[in-house]
Design an enzyme around this catalytic site. Structure first.
Site, PDB file in Angstrom:
ATOM      1  CB  SER A  56      -1.573 -58.228   0.515  1.00 51.70           C
ATOM      2  OG  SER A  56      -1.335 -58.570   1.864  1.00 51.70           O
ATOM      3  CE  LYS A 123      -7.951 -56.118   5.814  1.00 48.64           C
ATOM      4  NZ  LYS A 123      -8.285 -56.142   4.374  1.00 48.64           N
ATOM      5  CD  GLU A 193      -5.342 -50.598   0.405  1.00 46.93           C
ATOM      6  OE1 GLU A 193      -5.987 -51.495   0.994  1.00 46.93           O
ATOM      7  OE2 GLU A 193      -4.459 -50.836  -0.437  1.00 46.93           O
TER       8      GLU A 193
HETATM    9  O1  KIV Z   1      -4.521 -57.667   2.174  1.00 45.56           O
HETATM   10  C1  KIV Z   1      -3.919 -56.809   2.846  1.00 45.56           C
HETATM   11  O2  KIV Z   1      -2.740 -56.918   3.165  1.00 45.56           O
HETATM   12  C2  KIV Z   1      -4.670 -55.635   3.256  1.00 45.56           C
HETATM   13  C3  KIV Z   1      -3.894 -54.466   3.757  1.00 45.56           C
HETATM   14  C4  KIV Z   1      -3.273 -53.775   2.609  1.00 45.56           C
HETATM   15  C5  KIV Z   1      -4.722 -53.549   4.562  1.00 45.56           C
HETATM   16  O3  KIV Z   1      -5.851 -55.617   3.144  1.00 45.56           O
END
Ligand code: KIV
Length: 276
Positions: A56, A123, A193
């Site tokens: 993000s 992640k 999400e």
């Molecule tokens: O990139 C990010 O900040 C995320 C969150 C919205 C979970 O993946």
């Protein structure tokens, strides 16, 4: 000015097995994004459990319309500067778009985010067969993985926008299967999400891995927000699932402390932040 460890804290470090213990004991997990050392200190001081260097950053730091232009070098850099601000908080970093395109790239990205960036966990978005294979390969090499299901932002073009996922029963079943599949592949955490509240609850009850919701209702084992959204500094309309915690408070520290408090006691997210 050299300020590393300025926030020396005596908090017990949050660990990957510790997250499972929190689920088992019904203690809600507080996650928040961070992109630099100064805000990382704020998270650390407020007692946030998990800091996420999300891709993000492409949208809230770089000013782009999606996360798709974020590179592995960007992620490694931001992860490394966030790491300088943390002590007890567990650090998770995103594999950016296409860093998961095949096993060698996935392993390389995981190794850099942990080795150079200082992340404790990486992640990955989705549950396609090559992602499941990648989760297994990373976990086997002692790199813990957080899976990310539902409205996965790297699939924005495939979804035709940032759209809520899992509304129809067949799509809900598919997401449930994906959650079981990433658990079986060895994921230690699952971000959910942009899915209906009822589905967030079903998935959370179906897996032993802790779930972290963002627009997935209050029944997940923890919550995450994008820092800039919860401080009300993201330009444009705030997403329905988020809340401006700085409104009515006089500091960033107070806003983050309120977020930690409200996630822990279950008052955030409220029904108005969820999807049916
Ligand atoms: O990139 C990010 O900040 C995320 C969150 C919205 C979970 O993946």
């Amino acid at each position: 000015m050299y300020v590393q460890n300025a926030n020396a804290s005596d908090r017990k470090p949050v660990t990957v097995p510790g997250l499972r213990a929190m689920k088992a004991e019904g203690r809600r997990i507080v996650m928040l994004t961070a992109y630099d050392a100064s805000f990382a200190w704020q998270l650390e001081a407020a007692g946030v459990d998990v800091a996420l260097v999300g891709d993000s950053l492409g949208m809230v730091v770089q000013g782009l319309r999606s996360t798709l232009s974020v590179t592995l070098d960007h992620m490694v850099y931001h992860t490394s500067i966030v790491a300088r601000g943390l002590q007890a908080t567990l650090l998770v970093a995103d594999l950016p778009f296409m860093a998961d395109r095949d096993l060698p790239h996935m392993l390389e990205a995981g190794a850099r985010l942990v080795g150079e960036g200082g992340a404790a966990m990486v992640k990955v978005e989705g549950a396609a067969s090559h992602i499941l294979e990648g989760i297994e390969a990373l976990v086997t090499r002692a790199i813990p993985v957080c899976a990310h299901l539902g409205l996965t932002p790297q699939s924005v073009n495939k979804f035709g926008g940032f759209r809520i996922q899992g509304r129809e029963e067949s799509a809900a079943e598919r997401l449930l299967d994906q959650a079981r599949a990433v658990e079986a592949a060895g994921a230690d955490l699952i971000v959910l999400e942009g899915i209906p509240t009822a589905l967030g609850k079903r998935i959370t009850e179906a897996v032993s891995v802790p779930t972290i919701g963002i627009g997935a209702g209050p029944h997940c084992d923890g919550q995450v927000l994008v820092l800039h959204d919860m401080l009300g500094v993201t330009p444009g309309k705030r997403p329905k699932f988020s809340k401006d915690f700085l409104a009515g408070r006089d500091s960033v520290a107070a806003a983050i402390a309120a977020y930690v408090h409200d996630v822990r006691d279950g008052s955030f997210p409220g029904p108005e932040h969820g999807f049916n």
